[in-house]
Scaffold this active site. Structure first.
Site, PDB file in Angstrom:
ATOM      1  N   GLU A 204       0.837  -1.216   0.000  1.00 35.35           N
ATOM      2  CA  GLU A 204       0.000   0.000   0.000  1.00 35.35           C
ATOM      3  C   GLU A 204       0.858   1.247   0.000  1.00 35.35           C
ATOM      4  O   GLU A 204       0.569   2.225  -0.677  1.00 35.35           O
ATOM      5  CB  GLU A 204      -0.928  -0.003   1.224  1.00 35.35           C
ATOM      6  CG  GLU A 204      -1.983   1.114   1.218  1.00 35.35           C
ATOM      7  CD  GLU A 204      -1.552   2.410   1.882  1.00 35.35           C
ATOM      8  OE1 GLU A 204      -2.291   3.396   1.781  1.00 35.35           O
ATOM      9  OE2 GLU A 204      -0.452   2.477   2.483  1.00 35.35           O
ATOM     10  N   GLU A 205       1.926   1.194   0.793  1.00 31.48           N
ATOM     11  CA  GLU A 205       2.723   2.413   1.030  1.00 31.48           C
ATOM     12  C   GLU A 205       3.497   2.871  -0.204  1.00 31.48           C
ATOM     13  O   GLU A 205       4.067   3.946  -0.205  1.00 31.48           O
ATOM     14  CB  GLU A 205       3.686   2.185   2.206  1.00 31.48           C
ATOM     15  CG  GLU A 205       2.997   1.921   3.541  1.00 31.48           C
ATOM     16  CD  GLU A 205       2.295   3.151   4.110  1.00 31.48           C
ATOM     17  OE1 GLU A 205       2.323   4.211   3.478  1.00 31.48           O
ATOM     18  OE2 GLU A 205       1.708   3.017   5.196  1.00 31.48           O
TER      19      GLU A 205
HETATM   20 ZN   LIG Z   1      -1.707   3.022   5.799  1.00 28.03          ZN
END
Ligand SMILES: [Zn+2]
Length: 353
Positions: free
Chosen positions: A211-212
């Site tokens: 996600e990051e």
């Molecule tokens: Zn997050």
């Protein structure tokens, strides 16, 4: 038997898992959720997908990302110092002088210090300037590049800042990676709470990767789950700290989970925001609307999948995210679990499907 909340949060936050290296959080989470599911799969990118079948094929996707921001070793100096680059969104000003954990090729965790030149040797004009990441280095106590290689560290070894989980008083915890292991723990607790429910929806808990670095796992997870309804869970920005005026505080601690209104990746869908708020009101769960700020959640990728997915984002307020250690309130965590559990139970009717 379910772990108590402190042990659960300790287990998920202490796991080593920067983006692209989520093996350890996936293994500990998988062990906890396997008894609660009809089916557990891991896809090519490493997303862990946990399915609990319901009375219909209407599919509810709950999402939390397993990865944390971290670093990659990108150069080894002849003298044994390591150079590194960020994985995910770091503020370079707050990195110097922390301890680092590096994962070696044989799985050993090697500690090091992120070194800086002492202030005594800096030129006067440089003393007020923040260090740049490219000027920083890691000292693992090695005297040569050969010694570094012998310990299993090479270009590409992943690292995270070292901060063991701690409880702060009765009501707060301090840990690395609360973004988004807080969401992972909410999802584990939700699976436990729904264990004996005969749901109207088929429920898929997606513990996603990367996600990051751009919501990468959530995109492929949503494509294969093909959900009708989705909620992304986050440990989100609480800025109820000295020096930040109220209108610039995305969330505050102690007010319960936040419902996302708008961020860089999604404009909250009014139907979803109303359904979440009415669930909280009916169930007597405190909540707050999140003041819009830059950034985003996996919902930004999920809602644009295929022909579009009715999506929302619910978060537990965490102070100091994208920093070496974050602080979360336990009652906010419990109230997030309550809101998400009640919402899943009311789907698909609560969103008018
Ligand atoms: Zn997050």
């Amino acid at each position: 038997m379910a772990m108590d909340t402190i042990e659960l949060l300790r287990t998920v936050t202490d796991a080593f898992g920067p983006s692209g290296f989520e093996d350890e959080p996936r293994d500990v989470i998988r062990a906890l959720v396997e008894p609660l599911a009809d089916e557990v799969t891991v896809d090519t990118l490493g997303n862990l997908l946990v399915t609990k079948r319901g009375k219909s094929d209407t599919t509810f996707m709950l999402d939390a990302h397993m990865d944390e921001i971290g670093f990659m070793i990108t150069w080894i100096e002849e003298g044994g110092f390591l150079r590194f680059q960020p994985i995910g969104g770091w503020d370079a000003r707050i990195i110097p002088s922390h301890a680092l954990t590096i994962l070696s090729d044989d799985g050993t965790k090697i500690k090091g210090a992120i070194g800086t030149p002492p202030p005594h040797v800096l030129r006067p004009e440089d003393r007020d300037k923040p260090f740049k990441i490219e000027d920083l280095f890691v000292d693992i106590g090695a005297d040569s590049a050969d010694e570094v290689h012998a310990r299993g560290i090479r270009i590409g070894s992943p690292a995270v800042i070292a901060y063991p989980f701690e409880q702060l008083g009765d009501q707060r915890v301090m840990a690395k990676a609360l973004d988004d292991r807080a969401g992972c723990a909410v999802m584990i607790r939700t699976l436990e709470a729904l264990q004996n429910d005969d749901l109207d929806v088929t429920f898929v808990a997606a513990f996603t990767v990367q996600e990051e670095v751009g919501l990468r796992g959530a995109g492929t997870a949503a494509w294969q789950i093909d959900p009708d309804i989705a909620i992304a869970l986050e440990g989100t920005i609480a800025a109820d700290v000295p020096g930040v005026p109220a209108p610039r505080q995305p969330t505050r601690q102690g007010l319960g989970p936040s419902i996302r209104i708008m961020d860089s990746g999604m404009i909250g869908m009014p139907k979803m925001i109303r359904a979440l708020a009415s669930t909280a009101e009916e169930a007597g769960i405190p909540f707050q609307y999140q003041v819009p700020a830059p950034g985003g959640t996996d919902a930004g990728a999920i809602h644009r999948t295929r022909a579009g997915v009715l999506s929302g984002a619910v978060s537990t307020p965490c102070r100091y995210i994208h920093a070496p250690c974050s602080v979360m309130r336990l009652d906010d965590f419990e109230n997030t679990v309550r809101l998400v559990t009640e919402f899943v139970r009311r789907c698909p009717g609560v969103v008018g499907m």
